[in-house]
Design an enzyme around this catalytic site. Structure first.
Site, PDB file in Angstrom:
ATOM      1  N   CYS A   1       0.835  -1.210   0.000  1.00 24.59           N
ATOM      2  CA  CYS A   1       0.000   0.000   0.000  1.00 24.59           C
ATOM      3  C   CYS A   1       0.867   1.255   0.000  1.00 24.59           C
ATOM      4  O   CYS A   1       1.329   1.703   1.060  1.00 24.59           O
ATOM      5  CB  CYS A   1      -0.930  -0.012   1.210  1.00 24.59           C
ATOM      6  SG  CYS A   1      -1.940   1.472   1.310  1.00 24.59           S
TER       7      CYS A   1
ATOM      8  N   CYS B   1      -0.472   4.080   2.096  1.00 23.82           N
ATOM      9  CA  CYS B   1      -0.313   3.940   3.552  1.00 23.82           C
ATOM     10  C   CYS B   1       1.141   4.173   3.964  1.00 23.82           C
ATOM     11  O   CYS B   1       1.406   4.804   4.984  1.00 23.82           O
ATOM     12  CB  CYS B   1      -0.707   2.539   4.022  1.00 23.82           C
ATOM     13  SG  CYS B   1      -2.171   1.865   3.255  1.00 23.82           S
ATOM     14  N   ASP B   2       2.087   3.628   3.211  1.00 21.04           N
ATOM     15  CA  ASP B   2       3.465   3.534   3.701  1.00 21.04           C
ATOM     16  C   ASP B   2       4.505   4.357   2.937  1.00 21.04           C
ATOM     17  O   ASP B   2       5.655   4.440   3.365  1.00 21.04           O
ATOM     18  CB  ASP B   2       3.902   2.052   3.675  1.00 21.04           C
ATOM     19  CG  ASP B   2       3.000   1.194   4.554  1.00 21.04           C
ATOM     20  OD1 ASP B   2       2.529   1.710   5.585  1.00 21.04           O
ATOM     21  OD2 ASP B   2       2.760   0.029   4.214  1.00 21.04           O
TER      22      ASP B   2
END
Ligand code: NAP
Length: 311
Positions: A135, A138-139
């Site tokens: 992701c 997300c990261d």
């Protein structure tokens, strides 16, 4: 949660499940949505959605999901954080086992979606959350000013790579072939980006460094020449597609060889009263709008089924 007999239980809260919830709720069926392992589904971890009709400038995936969720709630949809461990589709009413509680329901709409696929290397698995991710949204932020690698040759890989250029000094897309599944527009965008480079006909044999608990590099392998070499990188993002979330069905419904639920007339499984929609049964289109469309169909068929049963 109210565990009395339900008219409709919807498994999954991505675009398909929530659209089914809007329709079922407006039909006054008071649907219960079990939000599943990844509440909001794939849209909740994506960025700008440019191809959902009605949004001239596009809309952020999480915002789109939140809006559909509120829209269904307005008409009486209920939400519960949890997922089905096993189900009994033989008995009527159907029984859904959530581990801690069982729910009985007259109809089921399976919208459990698909989850990110991994390479399956032990070193990759050991480093998930330590530089290995599926992701970018997300990261990606954690790798500001670093060199990053993205694996895959489809639209997901292109999208992840383009997004990661916000943070990375360089993004290398590693693809196992030299032909890409990605749409021309996405591939061209990635090819034209000054921070993105490509390594084709290449696979990952190992992710370093499990002992250090961080990604420091990859052992790569050229499939045409057989050459192996070490490639320094600070993160590896997977963009290699998805697996349908239907293992829990445990043979009670028909699936294809890869585990996608097989449906007739879009949403009918082989068990009357059990419908499926979205990515768990669609390996061809896999779009937010096609998931929403099949969610609508599943809810309308559930309503018709209940009506015919005299509910
Ligand atoms: P995909 O189109 O199935 O592509 C998966 C890619 O990963 C392929 O290039 C495949 O290689 C590679 N791959 C699969 N398993 C692998 C493995 N074990 N090792 C190395 N490589 C592997 O999946 P996707 O990119 O997730 O896209 C899915 C659908 O969503 C598509 O319809 C796509 O258009 C859509 N989508 C659209 C957008 C957008 O429009 N913004 C963004 C994301 C996704 P091979 O080609 O060799 O099989």
């Amino acid at each position: 949660m109210d565990t009395s007999l339900r008219n409709v239980v919807i498994l999954g809260s991505g675009c398909a499940g929530l659209t089914a919830a809007v329709y079922a709720a407006r039909a006054n069926l008071k649907p219960l949505v079990l939000e599943g392992h990844e509440p909001g589904g794939q849209l909740s971890i994506t960025t700008l959605v440019e191809n959902f009709p009605g949004f001239v400038e596009g809309i952020q995936g999480p915002e789109l999901i939140e809006n559909i969720k509120k829209q269904a709630a307005r008409f009486g949809a209920e939400y519960h954080m949890g997922h089905v461990v096993s189900a009994d589709f033989v008995k009527r009413p159907f029984v859904l086992d959530l581990g801690s509680v069982q729910i009985q329901t007259r109809t089921v709409i399976i919208a459990s979606g698909a989850s990110a696929r991994w390479l399956g290397l032990p070193s990759e698995q050991a480093l998930i959350g330590h530089g290995v991710s599926s992701c970018a949204t997300c990261d990606g932020f954690f790798f500001n000013g670093k060199e990053i690698t993205v694996i895959g040759g489809g639209d997901s890989a292109m999208e992840e790579a383009l997004f990661l250029t916000r943070f990375a000094t360089k993004v290398t897309i590693i693809h196992r072939r030299d032909v890409f599944r990605a749409s021309k527009i996405m591939l061209d965008r990635a090819r034209q980006h000054p921070k993105i480079e490509f390594l084709t006909d290449t696979t990952v044999d190992e992710v370093y460094d499990v002992n250090a608990k961080e990604v420091t590099g990859l052992k790569l392998h050229n499939l045409k020449t057989g050459k192996q070499w070490d490639f320094p990188t600070s993160a590896m993002f997977l963009g290699i597609g998805h697996e349908p979330n239907a293992k829990w069905v445990n043979g009670q419904l028909d699936t294809d060889a890869d585990g996608y639920l097989l449906t007739k007339n879009n949403v009918f499984t082989r068990v009357p009263g059990v419908f499926a929609c979205g990515d768990v049964q669609d390996r061809r289109y896999r779009q937010a709008i096609s998931a929403a469309g099949s969610g609508c169909m599943a809810a309308m068929e559930a309503e018709k089924f209940l009506e015919e049963e005299g509910r």
